[in-house]
Enzyme design. Structure first.
Site, PDB file in Angstrom:
ATOM      1  N   ASP A 337     -29.201 -55.933 -47.976  1.00 58.60           N
ATOM      2  CA  ASP A 337     -28.202 -56.535 -48.856  1.00 58.60           C
ATOM      3  C   ASP A 337     -28.384 -56.044 -50.291  1.00 58.60           C
ATOM      4  OD1 ASP A 337     -26.363 -58.741 -49.870  1.00 58.60           O
ATOM      5  OD2 ASP A 337     -28.259 -59.287 -50.846  1.00 58.60           O
ATOM      6  N   GLU A 390     -26.251 -51.568 -47.916  1.00 56.73           N
ATOM      7  CA  GLU A 390     -24.994 -52.063 -48.491  1.00 56.73           C
ATOM      8  C   GLU A 390     -24.909 -51.491 -49.904  1.00 56.73           C
ATOM      9  OE1 GLU A 390     -22.750 -56.245 -49.583  1.00 56.73           O
ATOM     10  OE2 GLU A 390     -24.775 -55.818 -50.239  1.00 56.73           O
TER      11      GLU A 390
END
Length: 670
Positions: A337, A390
């Site tokens: 993330d 990401e």
């Protein structure tokens, strides 16, 4: 500069001017890895501190040892059920390393220091504050239902979990991941929090039937606020207890492996919750133990703390965290993330309008090296593990091998694709769709860097935004989804939903991701219980009854998703080279391309259908339709006859009937 030019530089001529910077990154990584090897023997030993810190049973000494890293603290005490929460009776002492520790002999504590009993560590910190904290490496954290207080919990189950996934292989999945992104808590239809066990029994079979070969689990690490979607992590080594026990999570993963499904963890190393009571913040009384000091250690947009990736002990903490999840729970990889936020001091809040910005002072070199170390560790522990970033800036070399001059991820998320779809649906009429822009967005990526394509993820489903289905059909989804009625808005929405997903899947990357429920056009956003919605679970669930109802058109979208996933899997399209454009006509809204031996033809025209439409094929032959979105079972109008053969003419063209808002996939009969 070394004599051998790194492959990233030789493969990408536009990076030639930045060869010294790329070379330095590689050399800095090598130097760091050498330092680790010199001091610890290997990166595997460096990433093994979860077996040193925290609570562990030592057979030789026959008792439990608890250790904690809190360098600036004045004094630590262990307290809990075992000593009736006496905050004075069990002081910890600093060992030769400077770590705090205490030993509890088995004979003395076997009846009190027991499975499921609760503990905390009292810290008199650098500011002379006297606080009860949760141990940093604790394996389980539970919340008291009455006081809502989070506490560490000892977890010594009598029976060790027995794995039966020895025959599971990641190798083929890693070449073509078809990822089902999901959240255990919101995966059920009930108004409440779903469990690991319910997910294993009720949701995994749906995913298997859908043809997906991997799941990406969100919100695994413990987080105090359910509504954070798992992104404000407090306890990095504790699987969230709100979904069940560690053994139930292991069972879920074990069952997934038996089904041939890989399990990827959505890992949050980009930031941590700022809570002092539950998390790592100011654990020893300083703001710089785990995090950067001052403003640099705080993310204003996320209201959370930022790790200091250049600090030896922080690297050990995070890399040990990776090893723990891979080995203890058999996860098959990670989706990291917030990689963009980590890679830049400005967290990506600039316009990347110049290549210089990938190499200037805005780059956090320590974070970049951390990613290289993380990917080195992941692939040493599990060679075919899947590592995904990401990352939205387009950092060159992100998903190239480290020895090529890259950062070492296997895939990057193609985050521009869902943004393109939302922007198109939000701001353009059907007649204004730009097929040149569409082709560019879905095909313009480095030849040697793999991407995970997706039309929408959880980001597009959150309250305040809309899923693609909702952008396409809006309120009509509540009243006009019966197969027995005709509705122009729904007809358009169903047709475009299918086309958007097929073109994204087949053209946009080397892997694919779908968020839970979006495969059948789930009608509502995701909104977790919070004060603003009166703590309702209404939107923190998935309404499977909609897709299970054959009289509703959700089942048609689901049938299409299964068919396209099966087609792509059978022909291994995502392992093929990038798509080769065969035809693009902006006014007629026709696009055709070849990939993996299949020809994909799309008509995005809102009204016009074309008879005998000529498209030159990659080779001569007789072509037949493998799949088309206009079939009745997929909510289409049955305008195409799959039994018709389409031979090429002298110009190597086939003459197709291309109905409006339809995609057809054809293949040569050899």
């Amino acid at each position: 500069m070394s004599k051998t030019t790194l492959a990233l530089i030789s493969d990408e001529p536009w990076l030639q001017d930045f060869a010294p910077a790329i070379q330095k990154r590689f050399e800095d990584y090598q130097a760091t890895l050498h330092q680790i090897n010199e001091s610890m023997g290997s990166i595997l030993e460096f990433a093994n501190f979860h077996d040193y810190y925290g609570v562990h049973f030592e057979p030789v000494r026959n008792g439990w040892i608890y250790r904690e890293w809190a360098p600036a603290a004045q004094q630590l005490f262990l307290t809990g059920d075992f000593n009736w929460w006496d905050r004075e009776s069990h002081p910890m002492r600093q060992n030769h390393r400077g770590d705090w520790e205490i030993f509890l002999p088995y004979a003395q504590y076997k009846d009190t220091f027991t499975h499921q009993s609760r503990i905390k560590v009292r810290v008199i910190d650098a500011q002379s504050r006297d606080l009860d904290r949760i141990p940093a490496y604790i394996r389980r954290v539970v919340q008291d239902e009455k006081t809502h207080d989070f506490t560490g919990q000892l977890w010594f189950p009598e029976k060790e979990f027995i794995w039966s996934d020895q025959d599971f292989s990641l190798e083929n999945i890693a070449q073509m991941p078809l990822i089902y992104e999901c959240h255990v808590g919101m995966a059920q239809e009930k108004l409440g929090v779903g469990t690991y066990r319910e997910f294993e029994e009720l949701i995994l079979p749906r995913i298997k039937k859908g043809g997906y070969n991997a799941i990406q689990l969100m919100a695994v690490m413990e987080h105090p606020y359910y509504g954070s979607f798992g992104y404000h992590v407090s306890n990095f080594f504790a699987p969230s207890s709100r979904f069940g026990t560690p053994e139930e999570l292991k069972s879920l993963i074990n069952t997934a492996h038996q089904m041939g499904i890989a399990v990827i963890m959505d890992i949050v190393h980009s930031h941590a919750v700022k809570n002092v009571n539950e998390g790592l913040n100011e654990f020893d009384g300083t703001d710089h133990q785990y995090f950067h000091p001052g403003d640099r250690g705080y993310h204003e947009g996320w209201d959370s703390k930022l790790f200091d990736y250049g600090k030896w002990e922080v690297q050990q903490f995070l890399l040990s965290n990776i090893r723990y999840w891979l080995e203890e729970f058999h996860f098959d990889g990670f989706r990291f993330d917030g990689a963009t936020s980590m890679l830049y001091h400005h967290h990506g809040n600039v316009s990347f309008d110049s290549v210089d910005k990938y190499f200037d002072e805005g780059v956090d070199d320590a974070a970049l090296r951390y990613f290289q170390l993380a990917n080195t560790l992941i692939h040493q522990l599990k060679p075919h593990a899947i590592s995904i970033a990401e990352e939205v800036s387009g950092m060159p070399g992100l998903s190239r091998k480290i020895e090529d001059g890259g950062i070492g991820f296997d895939f990057r998320l193609a985050m521009g694709i869902p943004d393109f779809w939302i922007k198109t649906l939000k701001h353009k009429t059907d007649e204004q769709w730009d097929l040149f822009e569409l082709w560019h967005e879905l095909s313009n990526r480095p030849k040697k860097e793999k991407s995970i394509a997706y039309a929408e993820s959880h980001d597009q489903a959150l309250v305040g935004d809309k899923s693609l289905a909702f952008w396409l059909m809006d309120k009509e989804m509540y009243t006009s989804m019966s197969v027995l009625e005709q509705n122009l808005v729904v007809d358009r929405g169903i047709a475009l939903h299918k086309m958007i997903r097929m073109i994204t899947l087949s053209l946009g990357g080397e892997g694919y991701l779908n968020f839970i429920g979006n495969e059948f056009g789930h009608p509502e956003w995701v909104d977790f219980p919070r004060e603003g919605n009166n703590w309702s679970y209404q939107y923190a669930r998935r309404q499977w009854s909609l897709v299970d109802a054959e009289h509703l058109r959700y089942s048609q979208l689901n049938a299409w998703d299964q068919a396209m996933i099966a087609l792509i899997s059978k022909h291994q399209i995502l392992q093929a080279p990038h798509g080769e454009q065969l035809y693009l006509e902006p006014d007629k809204k026709i696009l055709a391309y070849e990939r993996g031996g299949l020809v994909f033809v799309y008509s995005f025209h809102p009204t016009e259908s074309y008879f005998g439409f000529p498209i030159r094929m990659p080779e001569a032959g007789s072509y037949h339709i493998l799949l088309n979105s206009d079939e009745k079972e997929f909510g289409g109008f049955e305008r195409l006859n799959k039994s018709i053969a389409y031979p090429t003419d002298k110009d190597q063209q086939v003459h197709l009937y291309v109905p409006n808002r339809t995609t057809l996939i054809i293949k040569s009969k050899k």
